[in-house]
Motif scaffolding. Structure first.
Motif, mmCIF file in Angstrom:
data_model
loop_
_atom_site.group_PDB
_atom_site.id
_atom_site.type_symbol
_atom_site.label_atom_id
_atom_site.label_comp_id
_atom_site.label_asym_id
_atom_site.label_seq_id
_atom_site.Cartn_x
_atom_site.Cartn_y
_atom_site.Cartn_z
ATOM 1 N N GLU A 1 91.515 26.351 -35.085
ATOM 2 C CA GLU A 1 91.292 24.964 -35.545
ATOM 3 C C GLU A 1 92.514 24.486 -36.322
ATOM 4 O OE1 GLU A 1 87.688 24.796 -37.919
ATOM 5 O OE2 GLU A 1 86.764 26.185 -36.499
ATOM 6 N N GLY A 2 92.719 23.172 -36.306
ATOM 7 C CA GLY A 2 93.759 22.570 -37.135
ATOM 8 C C GLY A 2 95.106 22.513 -36.433
ATOM 9 N N THR A 3 96.069 21.920 -37.132
ATOM 10 C CA THR A 3 97.424 21.786 -36.576
ATOM 11 C C THR A 3 98.460 22.322 -37.550
ATOM 12 O OG1 THR A 3 97.583 19.567 -37.501
ATOM 13 C CG2 THR A 3 96.964 19.729 -35.173
ATOM 14 N N VAL A 4 99.513 22.895 -36.958
ATOM 15 C CA VAL A 4 100.652 23.384 -37.753
ATOM 16 C C VAL A 4 101.891 22.695 -37.198
ATOM 17 C CG1 VAL A 4 101.988 25.401 -38.455
ATOM 18 C CG2 VAL A 4 99.550 25.657 -37.927
ATOM 19 N N ARG A 5 102.555 21.920 -38.026
ATOM 20 C CA ARG A 5 103.808 21.294 -37.605
ATOM 21 C C ARG A 5 104.957 21.823 -38.442
ATOM 22 N NH1 ARG A 5 103.445 16.858 -34.273
ATOM 23 N NH2 ARG A 5 101.290 16.255 -33.945
ATOM 24 N N VAL A 6 106.062 22.109 -37.752
ATOM 25 C CA VAL A 6 107.280 22.542 -38.441
ATOM 26 C C VAL A 6 108.401 21.631 -37.971
ATOM 27 C CG1 VAL A 6 108.833 24.469 -38.888
ATOM 28 C CG2 VAL A 6 106.446 24.922 -38.378
ATOM 29 N N LEU A 7 109.102 21.026 -38.898
ATOM 30 C CA LEU A 7 110.172 20.071 -38.585
ATOM 31 C C LEU A 7 109.676 19.036 -37.555
ATOM 32 C CD1 LEU A 7 113.042 22.697 -38.445
ATOM 33 C CD2 LEU A 7 112.800 20.911 -40.173
ATOM 34 N N GLY A 8 108.447 18.635 -37.726
ATOM 35 C CA GLY A 8 107.882 17.564 -36.904
ATOM 36 C C GLY A 8 107.255 18.016 -35.586
ATOM 37 N N GLU A 9 107.450 19.286 -35.187
ATOM 38 C CA GLU A 9 106.920 19.762 -33.901
ATOM 39 C C GLU A 9 105.710 20.668 -34.117
ATOM 40 O OE1 GLU A 9 108.130 18.550 -31.286
ATOM 41 O OE2 GLU A 9 110.198 18.012 -31.735
ATOM 42 N N LEU A 10 104.772 20.643 -33.174
ATOM 43 C CA LEU A 10 103.637 21.572 -33.243
ATOM 44 C C LEU A 10 104.176 22.994 -33.088
ATOM 45 C CD1 LEU A 10 100.942 19.709 -31.137
ATOM 46 C CD2 LEU A 10 100.812 20.286 -33.569
ATOM 47 N N ALA A 11 103.792 23.904 -33.998
ATOM 48 C CA ALA A 11 104.469 25.201 -34.108
ATOM 49 C C ALA A 11 104.408 26.044 -32.842
ATOM 50 C CB ALA A 11 103.888 25.972 -35.283
ATOM 51 N N HIS A 12 103.311 25.956 -32.071
ATOM 52 C CA HIS A 12 103.230 26.829 -30.905
ATOM 53 C C HIS A 12 103.514 26.079 -29.595
ATOM 54 C CE1 HIS A 12 99.280 25.549 -32.388
ATOM 55 N NE2 HIS A 12 99.174 25.102 -31.169
ATOM 56 N N SER A 13 104.119 24.878 -29.715
ATOM 57 C CA SER A 13 104.428 24.105 -28.507
ATOM 58 C C SER A 13 105.818 24.486 -27.986
ATOM 59 C CB SER A 13 104.409 22.609 -28.825
ATOM 60 O OG SER A 13 105.476 22.311 -29.705
ATOM 61 N N LYS A 14 106.094 24.127 -26.746
ATOM 62 C CA LYS A 14 107.429 24.387 -26.177
ATOM 63 C C LYS A 14 108.497 23.625 -26.960
ATOM 64 C CE LYS A 14 106.715 25.800 -21.470
ATOM 65 N NZ LYS A 14 106.414 25.308 -20.142
#
Ligand SMILES: Nc1ncnc2c1ncn2[C@@H]1O[C@H](COP(=O)(O)OP(=O)(O)OP(=O)(O)O)[C@@H](O)[C@H]1O
Length: 309
Positions: free
Chosen positions: A61-74
């Protein structure tokens, strides 16, 4: 809504292992140039939280963003190159030299190796650059691991219990380097049990308990929330004949008063009337005390909720 200005932005993050919630509904934000401590007992969820920021695990559940990007996205691949990570347990190959190790990690991050010698110098192991890591002490391995995390001057640094087992000189060097990175605008999240050492460096403190965030704020915020007593200590020229209410002896010529933060100025004024006053010390509650306070408070709150249900 995501805080677009935040370098690290977690919203309602939950990660389960079986029925256990290792991280439970955590939201937190960290901005450029901020250094935050992630505190919590063993098993509180600190490493799991860091791994979710790294994109190594995906929360249910939830979202993690790092430097504006979703952490587990390409799309986060580019952001990950600007991220330095020092894991709790450092696994370095014993047959590589320090210099080869750093070159290996630089290539993994597609970074030039030209600056690696300077990095080894900065962490104080340039003399051992051509020795095999298998012969390094624990402190030297940790310094090399830190150098690896610093490759490419990261904008985000995640340091998982980085000073465990380090001698005082290595710790000081470590804090100095973290301070430099913060000054350059990196967002730094540092999990540790050595809270008192970091009081001067931490802008924010997050406390986790059983996966839940139970405190979040600057040291001043947490001090206000905890409202723990401050201690006023006086040194007198001679033992006092009698003491006003609240004061107690802590030595032949030393006395102490514990009072609410809001009353301290009044008490400090009164303290000046003591005969033969030599010295006044004011001791604010430390981070260790505040941490203990927040952990003590939580089970009580949980019990009240259970009773109310
Ligand atoms: N891969 C896994 N499989 C099953 N359970 C796990 C796994 N990783 C972590 N956990 C559990 O999740 C909880 C949180 O673990 P985590 O390592 O995040 O805690 P921590 O705060 O970093 O602890 P420590 O200070 O001991 O390093 C613990 O109860 C742990 O046993």
């Amino acid at each position: 809504m995501a805080d677009t200005a935040a370098t690290i932005d977690l919203r309602g993050v939950t990660k389960r292992y079986g029925r256990q919630r290792a991280v439970d509904g955590v939201s937190l934000q960290l901005h450029a140039g901020e250094c935050a401590i992630l505190a919590g007992h063993n098993g509180a969820g600190k490493s799991t939280l860091m791994k979710s920021i790294l994109g190594l695990i995906q929360p249910e559940e939830g979202t993690v963003r790092v430097l504006g990007e979703l952490a587990h996205s390409k799309a986060a691949a580019r952001a990950r190159r600007q991220l330095g990570y020092l894991p709790e347990t450092v696994a370095l190959h014993p047959s590589l030299t320090g210099s080869e190790t750093l070159d290996f990690y630089a290539r993994l991050k597609s970074l030039p190796t030209a600056g690696n010698r300077a990095l080894l110098e900065r962490v104080g192991i340039a003399d051992a650059a051509h020795k095999r890591v298998g012969g390094y002490s624990k402190g030297m391995r940790q310094r090399l691991a830190l150098a690896q995390a610093l490759l490419g001057t990261p904008r985000v640094l995640l340091l998982d219990e980085p000073t465990t087992g380090l001698d005082p000189a290595s710790r000081l060097l470590f804090y100095e380097i973290v301070g430099e990175l913060r000054a350059r605008g990196a967002a730094i999240l540092l999990s540790t049990h050595a809270l008192a050492e970091l009081e001067g460096l931490a802008d924010r403190v997050f406390v986790l308990q059983k996966g839940k965030k139970i405190a979040d704020g600057s040291l001043a915020d947490l001090r206000r929330q905890a409202d723990l007593p401050v201690r006023i200590r006086l040194t007198l020229a001679a033992p006092p004949a009698g003491l006003p209410t609240g004061w107690q002896h802590i030595g032949p010529q030393r006395i102490e008063l514990q009072c609410a933060n809001a009353d301290k100025i009044d008490h400090l004024r009164q303290a000046q009337d003591f005969a033969g006053l030599r010295d006044i010390e004011l001791e604010q509650p430390g981070l260790d005390e505040m941490y203990a306070h927040f952990l003590r408070r939580e089970p009580a709150a949980a019990t009240r909720q259970e009773q109310a249900a």
